[in-house]
Design a protein around this motif. Sequence first.
Motif, short mmCIF file in Angstrom:
data_model
loop_
_atom_site.label_atom_id
_atom_site.label_comp_id
_atom_site.label_asym_id
_atom_site.label_seq_id
_atom_site.Cartn_x
_atom_site.Cartn_y
_atom_site.Cartn_z
N GLN A 23 0.86 -1.29 -0.08
CA GLN A 23 0.02 -0.04 0.02
C GLN A 23 0.92 1.22 -0.05
OE1 GLN A 23 -2.03 -2.35 3.54
NE2 GLN A 23 -3.58 -0.88 3.08
N GLN A 33 -5.11 -5.70 2.25
CA GLN A 33 -5.02 -4.29 2.67
C GLN A 33 -5.11 -4.04 3.97
OE1 GLN A 33 -7.41 -3.24 -0.87
NE2 GLN A 33 -6.45 -1.33 -0.76
N ASP A 36 -6.34 -2.01 7.17
CA ASP A 36 -7.24 -1.01 7.73
C ASP A 36 -6.70 -0.43 8.98
OD1 ASP A 36 -8.98 0.51 8.99
OD2 ASP A 36 -10.54 -0.89 8.43
N THR A 82 -7.48 1.84 11.01
CA THR A 82 -8.63 2.86 11.48
C THR A 82 -8.45 2.97 13.15
OG1 THR A 82 -10.39 2.14 10.03
CG2 THR A 82 -10.99 3.16 12.06
N PRO A 117 -9.58 3.13 5.09
CA PRO A 117 -9.94 2.81 4.09
C PRO A 117 -10.55 4.04 3.03
CG PRO A 117 -10.69 1.29 5.65
CD PRO A 117 -9.91 2.34 6.15
N GLY A 118 -10.17 3.86 1.91
CA GLY A 118 -10.60 4.95 0.93
C GLY A 118 -9.49 5.92 0.62
N THR A 119 -8.46 6.16 1.40
CA THR A 119 -7.63 7.19 1.40
C THR A 119 -6.48 6.73 0.38
OG1 THR A 119 -6.35 6.42 3.21
CG2 THR A 119 -8.02 7.88 3.74
N GLU A 120 -5.47 7.79 0.02
CA GLU A 120 -4.41 7.29 -0.72
C GLU A 120 -3.49 6.47 -0.06
OE1 GLU A 120 -2.15 10.06 -4.01
OE2 GLU A 120 -1.67 10.61 -1.83
N TRP A 178 -4.20 4.02 1.92
CA TRP A 178 -4.82 2.76 2.07
C TRP A 178 -4.72 2.00 0.63
CZ3 TRP A 178 -9.28 0.81 -0.21
CH2 TRP A 178 -9.58 -0.47 0.28
N SER A 179 -4.48 2.72 -0.42
CA SER A 179 -4.54 2.42 -1.72
C SER A 179 -3.41 1.54 -2.12
CB SER A 179 -4.73 3.50 -2.63
OG SER A 179 -5.77 4.27 -2.69
N SER A 190 -9.49 -6.86 3.74
CA SER A 190 -9.16 -5.86 4.40
C SER A 190 -8.82 -6.35 5.77
CB SER A 190 -10.30 -4.92 4.65
OG SER A 190 -9.74 -3.86 5.58
#
Length: 196
Positions: free
Chosen positions: A28, A66, A68, A70, A77-80, A82-83, A98
Amino acid sequence: MLNNEHSLYLSNTEASSQMRALLIIDMQLGSFRPYELRHDTFAVIDRINILSEVFRKNEEPVIFIQHDGTKENCFLPGTEDWSLLPELIRGPADMFVSKTANDSFYKTDLQTILRSRGVKELIVTGCATDFCVDATIKSALTRDYSITVVADGHTTADRPMIPARQVIKYFNWLWSEMTPTEGGIKVETCDAILGA
């Protein structure tokens, strides 16, 4: 491009009599800022891409895992961060898991996915060698999977008093010396796995 030799090797070896899956752990963006932070980053990405393309051609599962973060307020999740790294090849049939701990099996769908597809053997790649890769390998071992760690297909960063290259060498040795369970464990280079 992959040649037919690679495809034939992975589909015709004795090990392929049981379904196998390629695990790509935590590759990631947030772990690779900058890319030079991790040892041999671009070569590791290239090896993972070669393996994943062979697995797709053989219709064997490719599973991206991936983290997570949090609860640590990172890798949301959904952020750069995390990608997945944009250089990683992805296919339409690839699966994504995840996780919230180092161990990719802990409170995830990974075991269910593997069982539903009859997977008995795992080929393991990813980041970081000494955290999520190691935790996942040990967890898979206790679940009696056959495990092949791609010796040059995982990476980490320098640690206090231990350079990344040495960390990787140490863990490759450690995994190769672990007591096998029903499935067993081995450490091989990407070229050896491809039959080069």
